[in-house]
Design an enzyme around this catalytic site. Structure first.
Site, PDB file in Angstrom:
ATOM      1  N   ARG A  45     -54.274 -77.656 -56.950  1.00 14.19           N
ATOM      2  CA  ARG A  45     -54.969 -78.302 -56.211  1.00 14.19           C
ATOM      3  C   ARG A  45     -55.838 -77.446 -55.223  1.00 14.19           C
ATOM      4  NH1 ARG A  45     -51.319 -81.173 -58.498  1.00 14.19           N
ATOM      5  NH2 ARG A  45     -51.447 -83.434 -58.981  1.00 14.19           N
ATOM      6  N   SER A  51     -48.509 -91.472 -63.114  1.00 15.49           N
ATOM      7  CA  SER A  51     -48.916 -90.127 -63.405  1.00 15.49           C
ATOM      8  C   SER A  51     -49.736 -89.434 -62.350  1.00 15.49           C
ATOM      9  CB  SER A  51     -49.428 -89.827 -64.931  1.00 15.49           C
ATOM     10  OG  SER A  51     -50.137 -88.535 -64.920  1.00 15.49           O
ATOM     11  N   ARG A  82     -39.045 -82.349 -74.358  1.00 14.68           N
ATOM     12  CA  ARG A  82     -37.964 -81.919 -73.550  1.00 14.68           C
ATOM     13  C   ARG A  82     -36.822 -82.718 -73.695  1.00 14.68           C
ATOM     14  NH1 ARG A  82     -41.428 -80.418 -67.850  1.00 14.68           N
ATOM     15  NH2 ARG A  82     -41.949 -78.591 -68.763  1.00 14.68           N
ATOM     16  N   LYS A  99     -46.627 -74.826 -57.616  1.00 15.46           N
ATOM     17  CA  LYS A  99     -47.695 -74.892 -58.650  1.00 15.46           C
ATOM     18  C   LYS A  99     -48.585 -76.050 -58.548  1.00 15.46           C
ATOM     19  CE  LYS A  99     -46.306 -75.709 -63.280  1.00 15.46           C
ATOM     20  NZ  LYS A  99     -46.998 -76.490 -63.956  1.00 15.46           N
ATOM     21  N   ARG A 137     -50.925 -82.028 -76.721  1.00 16.10           N
ATOM     22  CA  ARG A 137     -50.806 -82.985 -75.663  1.00 16.10           C
ATOM     23  C   ARG A 137     -51.916 -83.786 -75.773  1.00 16.10           C
ATOM     24  NH1 ARG A 137     -48.170 -79.787 -70.664  1.00 16.10           N
ATOM     25  NH2 ARG A 137     -47.833 -81.818 -69.970  1.00 16.10           N
ATOM     26  N   ASP A 169     -40.172 -83.323 -63.580  1.00 13.49           N
ATOM     27  CA  ASP A 169     -40.006 -81.934 -63.899  1.00 13.49           C
ATOM     28  C   ASP A 169     -38.390 -81.491 -64.060  1.00 13.49           C
ATOM     29  OD1 ASP A 169     -42.610 -82.137 -64.938  1.00 13.49           O
ATOM     30  OD2 ASP A 169     -43.426 -80.966 -62.997  1.00 13.49           O
ATOM     31  N   LYS A 194     -44.403 -83.354 -72.679  1.00 18.14           N
ATOM     32  CA  LYS A 194     -44.457 -82.132 -71.672  1.00 18.14           C
ATOM     33  C   LYS A 194     -44.707 -80.840 -72.768  1.00 18.14           C
ATOM     34  CE  LYS A 194     -43.949 -84.438 -67.845  1.00 18.14           C
ATOM     35  NZ  LYS A 194     -45.310 -84.785 -67.154  1.00 18.14           N
TER      36      LYS A 194
HETATM   37  C1  S3P Z   1     -47.866 -82.765 -62.174  1.00 13.42           C
HETATM   38  C2  S3P Z   1     -47.752 -83.805 -62.487  1.00 13.42           C
HETATM   39  C3  S3P Z   1     -46.812 -84.174 -63.507  1.00 13.42           C
HETATM   40  C4  S3P Z   1     -45.800 -83.185 -63.713  1.00 13.42           C
HETATM   41  C5  S3P Z   1     -46.525 -81.681 -64.006  1.00 13.42           C
HETATM   42  C6  S3P Z   1     -47.347 -81.435 -62.775  1.00 13.42           C
HETATM   43  C7  S3P Z   1     -49.267 -82.427 -61.579  1.00 13.42           C
HETATM   44  O1  S3P Z   1     -47.422 -84.517 -64.730  1.00 13.42           O
HETATM   45  O2  S3P Z   1     -45.028 -83.303 -64.982  1.00 13.42           O
HETATM   46  O3  S3P Z   1     -45.740 -80.657 -64.096  1.00 13.42           O
HETATM   47  O4  S3P Z   1     -49.497 -81.352 -60.680  1.00 13.42           O
HETATM   48  O5  S3P Z   1     -50.039 -83.382 -61.003  1.00 13.42           O
HETATM   49  P1  S3P Z   1     -47.692 -86.089 -65.071  1.00 13.42           P
HETATM   50  O6  S3P Z   1     -48.722 -86.479 -64.252  1.00 13.42           O
HETATM   51  O7  S3P Z   1     -48.183 -86.106 -66.719  1.00 13.42           O
HETATM   52  O8  S3P Z   1     -46.280 -86.629 -64.998  1.00 13.42           O
END
Ligand code: S3P
Length: 425
Positions: free
Chosen positions: A26, A163, A341, A21, A120, A310, A337
């Site tokens: 991206r 993040s 969670r 995903k 969020r 995740d 999230k």
């Molecule tokens: C993601 C980054 C993570 C992850 C999310 C997907 C991404 O989030 O929890 O499911 O694709 O960059 P955070 O950057 O908020 O930790």
């Protein structure tokens, strides 16, 4: 769709795990910046990635599906001002990355999302983007919001959070900002943006947890997306906890910024073997063999958290079957999230008869407990909570009912089909 999950005998056989995903988001977004035409193969068909695909179409990309697995994205005439507001659905990644992408374009846009996404926090991206000169209209840093595209200037940003969404947002903004933008985080989060930018010819440099980008033009190169380790995680844990299981999961991305789940399950005595390691579109991939194992407890904290953020709900299920006390700390962002969670996992896993306690930033789980089941489970509109509880249901003495299981479609519409392919009942 409410479903019932029954105890099974074992999981056996082989599956290929569907596309990642994070990498699909991206691939779609970065394609829109190439001013050219390229092919994305093996993309995720989850609703989140489809939200991103629809948005790049609204921004002027032409999208043509050649078959089930391949799509051509023609961005020769992108990016134009969207006629309608951009619907990010349930997807935090779509929202936060698109904000960085759009902030520096000379177009205005509006964004909204579903109920969960509208709650969020977006300050984590709005604050640094505003430092770059970005212009947003928002209420309390939440969706819906408006982006008034403008010229951005580079920043040197020290992020309080590890993040990948914040990092990717700032790197996307930096791609189009005058000067050299850098982003430093306390621990290294997933680096798919860095790897794909490099693959597409951006001027990017990585030194530990600091990434620096100069204004660059991405090149239209074809991208093949590998399988999603976050989806594979449900099958890995299922095979480890259902007696007599032995499975092979093919085509799984094992990028080290995502593979914390493998390290933790191995530390828990999980029988996990990586086979046929290779590289696809700058990402490491392997097939993974997993066999039923007598798990033991572990402590999960600090630097490894972003590498498995995740997967914590499904790790919590594994911990109920591990001998000893498992402690999970430093995971407070799990409360931000798709659902909270920490509370969601504690509440639902407790209903199954597990010994699980919630802490401000994680869990204390004592095992091994025989799960009783005979419960009605809520998934809090959260795909990963739904799938984690499904896996727990496979070892419960009595059946469990999971309400609104359709939320799995957010990331993994193929989940039930693949599960039934491996199930011996
Ligand atoms: C993601 C980054 C993570 C992850 C999310 C997907 C991404 O989030 O929890 O499911 O694709 O960059 P955070 O950057 O908020 O930790």
């Amino acid at each position: 769709m409410d479903i019932t999950v029954n105890k099974i005998k074992s999981l056996n056989g082989e599956i290929e795990i569907p596309a990642d995903k994070s990498i699909t988001h991206r691939a779609f977004m970065f394609s829109s910046l190439t001013k050219g035409k390229l092919k994305v193969s093996n993309f995720s068909k989850g609703a989140d990635c489809m939200s991103t695909l629809k948005i790049i179409q609204q921004l002027g990309c032409k999208v043509e599906f050649i078959n089930e697995k391949e799509v051509i994205i023609d961005a020769t005439e992108a990016l134009k001002e969207p006629a309608e507001a951009l619907d990010c659905g349930n997807s935090g990644t779509t929202t936060r990355l698109m904000m960085g992408l759009l902030a520096g374009q000379r177009i205005n846009s509006k964004m909204f999302g579903d109920q969960s996404l509208s709650k969020r926090p977006m300050k984590r991206v709005i604050a640094p983007l505003e430092q770059m000169g970005a212009n947003f209209v928002h209420q309390d840093y939440k969706l819906p919001l408006e982006i008034k595209g403008t010229n951005l200037k580079a920043i040197d940003y020290n992020s309080p959070l590890a993040s990948a969404q914040v990092k990717s947002c700032i790197l996307l903004a930096g791609l189009n900002a005058e000067g050299e933008t850098s982003f430093t985080e306390p621990y290294k989060s997933r680096n798919h943006t860095e790897l794909m930018f490099e693959y597409m010819g951006a001027d990017i440099k990585v030194e530990g947890t600091k990434v620096t980008i100069k204004k660059s033009q991405l090149k239209p190169v074809d991208i093949t997306v590998c399988g999603d380790i976050s989806s594979a995680a449900f099958f890995m844990v299922a095979a480890l906890i259902v007696p007599n299981s032995d499975i092979i999961i093919r085509n799984v991305g094992i990028n080290e910024t995502r593979s914390g789940i493998i390290d933790v399950l191995k530390a828990m005595n999980g029988d996990i073997q990586l086979l046929n390691e290779r590289v696809i579109s700058n990402e490491k991939v392997a097939d993974i063999r997993v066999r039923y194992s007598n798990l033991k407890a572990t402590t999960i904290e600090g630097e490894i958290i972003p590498r498995l953020i995740d997967e914590i709900p499904i790790i919590a299920i594994a911990a109920t079957q591990a001998e000893g006390t498992t402690i999970i700390k430093d995971a407070q962002d799990l409360r931000n999230k798709e659902a909270d969670r920490i509370t969601a996992v504690k509440t639902e896993v407790q209903k199954l008869g597990a010994d699980i306690e919630e802490t401000p930033d994680g869990f204390i789980i004592k095992g091994k407990t025989e799960l009783t089941g005979d419960a009605e489970i809520e998934c809090y509109h959260d795909h990963r909570i739904a799938m984690s509880l499904y896996v727990a249901g496979l070892i419960c003495k009595k059946p469990i009912k999971i309400n609104e299981f359709q939320w799995v479609d957010i990331s993994f519409p193929e989940f039930l089909d693949l599960m039934s392919k491996l199930t011996i009942s």
